[in-house]
Design a protein around this motif. Structure first.
Motif, PDB file in Angstrom:
ATOM      1  N   ARG A  56       0.857  -1.175   0.000  1.00  0.00           N
ATOM      2  CA  ARG A  56       0.000   0.000   0.000  1.00  0.00           C
ATOM      3  C   ARG A  56       0.900   1.234   0.000  1.00  0.00           C
ATOM      4  N   THR A  57       0.541   2.207  -0.806  1.00  0.00           N
ATOM      5  CA  THR A  57       1.293   3.459  -0.847  1.00  0.00           C
ATOM      6  C   THR A  57       0.644   4.474   0.088  1.00  0.00           C
ATOM      7  N   SER A  58       1.346   5.571   0.321  1.00  0.00           N
ATOM      8  CA  SER A  58       0.835   6.578   1.249  1.00  0.00           C
ATOM      9  C   SER A  58      -0.482   7.160   0.775  1.00  0.00           C
ATOM     10  N   GLU A  63       0.368   5.029  -7.735  1.00  0.00           N
ATOM     11  CA  GLU A  63       0.933   3.741  -8.084  1.00  0.00           C
ATOM     12  C   GLU A  63       2.456   3.767  -7.991  1.00  0.00           C
ATOM     13  N   THR A  64       3.001   4.864  -7.526  1.00  0.00           N
ATOM     14  CA  THR A  64       4.444   5.005  -7.345  1.00  0.00           C
ATOM     15  C   THR A  64       4.702   5.625  -5.977  1.00  0.00           C
ATOM     16  N   GLY A  65       5.965   5.759  -5.627  1.00  0.00           N
ATOM     17  CA  GLY A  65       6.324   6.429  -4.385  1.00  0.00           C
ATOM     18  C   GLY A  65       6.626   5.460  -3.270  1.00  0.00           C
ATOM     19  N   GLU A  66       6.589   5.977  -2.011  1.00  0.00           N
ATOM     20  CA  GLU A  66       6.937   5.185  -0.847  1.00  0.00           C
ATOM     21  C   GLU A  66       5.865   4.148  -0.533  1.00  0.00           C
ATOM     22  N   ILE A  67       6.327   3.012  -0.021  1.00  0.00           N
ATOM     23  CA  ILE A  67       5.414   1.954   0.407  1.00  0.00           C
ATOM     24  C   ILE A  67       5.195   2.084   1.907  1.00  0.00           C
TER      25      ILE A  67
END
Length: 228
Positions: A56-58, A63-67
Motif C-alpha cells: 500500500r502506498t501513502s 501507483e508510485t512512491g513510498e510503500i
C-alpha cells in the motif's frame, strides 16, 4: 439408486466442506502475519520463497512512491508483514520502483486500495484467489445454490441466507447440519424442530459473525506464535 444418491450427496458435502475449511484457514492465518524486516523480505525474495506480495502506498491513488504497508506470503499458510512505516532500511524508504525490481519473479504483486483491514467478510472470494485458490469461492457458490434448491431443516431459506452472508460461516454450518448432521450414522433421523425464520436468522447471523472473527483472530494469533 436411492443409496447411490445418498453416498454421492455425502461425498459432495465432504468435498465442499474441506474446500471451505481450507479457505477459512488461509484467511485466519493471513489475519495475523508475523513481523519481519525489509532485509528479511529481500532475502526471502532472493531465495524464491515468496509466493505473493501486497503493498500500500501513502496515497491510495498513487501507483508510485513510498510503500507504507508490505505483506507477503511464503505459501498459503505462512504470512509476514513489515511493521515499520514507511517501509525502509535505515534512512532510505522502500519504493514501488524498488519493489518492482526485487519482486520481478513473483507471480502475484498487488497494490491494495481502500481500507487496510482484512477479514472474513469477503473471505471466500477475495483472499483465496490471490493465492490461486479460486476453488474456495466456487465451493461457497455451489453450497449457496444447494441451500436455495433444498428445503432446510433448521431454518428457512431466508434464515440461511443471512447466515451465509452476514454470518460468514453459514456455509460451513449448512454443510455440517443440513439436511441432517454430517456425523449421523445411516438410518438415524434428527428430531423434528421448529425452523428459524428470516428475522431470527438475521439476528443469529450477527452472533455468528462475531464468533467467526474471534475464531479467525485466535487461530491466526496461535499460528503466528507457533510459526514465529
Amino acid at each position: 439408486m436411492r443409496e447411490g444418491w445418498r453416498i454421492a450427496g455425502l461425498v459432495v458435502r465432504i468435498v465442499l466442506l474441506l474446500a471451505l475449511l481450507g479457505g477459512a484457514l488461509v484467511v485466519a492465518l493471513s489475519l495475523s502475519p508475523s513481523p519481519r524486516t525489509l532485509p528479511e523480505f529481500r532475502a526471502a525474495l532472493a531465495a524464491g520463497r515468496v509466493s505473493s506480495v501486497e503493498y500500500r502506498t501513502s496515497t491510495p491513488e498513487q501507483e508510485t512512491g513510498e510503500i507504507y504497508e508490505l505483506t507477503w506470503s511464503e505459501g498459503p499458510l505462512i504470512w509476514h508483514r513489515i511493521d515499520r512505516t514507511p517501509v525502509g532500511d535505515g534512512q532510505r524508504s522502500y519504493t514501488v520502483e524498488r519493489l518492482g525490481r526485487d519482486a520481478a519473479a513473483v507471480a502475484r504483486v498487488d497494490r491494495k486500495t481502500g481500507t487496510s483491514s482484512r477479514g472474513l467478510i469477503r473471505w471466500p472470494f477475495e483472499v483465496p484467489p490471490r493465492l490461486g485458490l479460486g476453488w474456495v469461492g466456487l465451493a461457497w457458490g455451489l453450497t449457496f445454490l444447494i441451500m436455495l434448491g433444498s428445503t432446510p431443516r433448521l431454518g428457512n431459506r431466508w434464515a440461511w441466507f443471512w447466515m451465509f452472508t452476514a454470518g460468514q460461516i453459514g456455509a460451513l454450518a449448512f454443510l455440517l447440519l443440513e439436511p441432517r448432521p454430517l456425523w449421523y450414522r445411516r438410518g438415524r433421523r434428527p428430531r423434528p424442530t421448529r425452523r428459524l425464520g428470516g428475522g431470527t436468522g438475521c439476528l443469529m447471523s450477527i452472533l455468528l459473525s462475531v464468533v467467526a472473527v474471534a475464531a479467525a483472530m485466535g487461530v491466526g494469533e496461535l499460528a503466528r506464535r507457533v510459526l514465529g
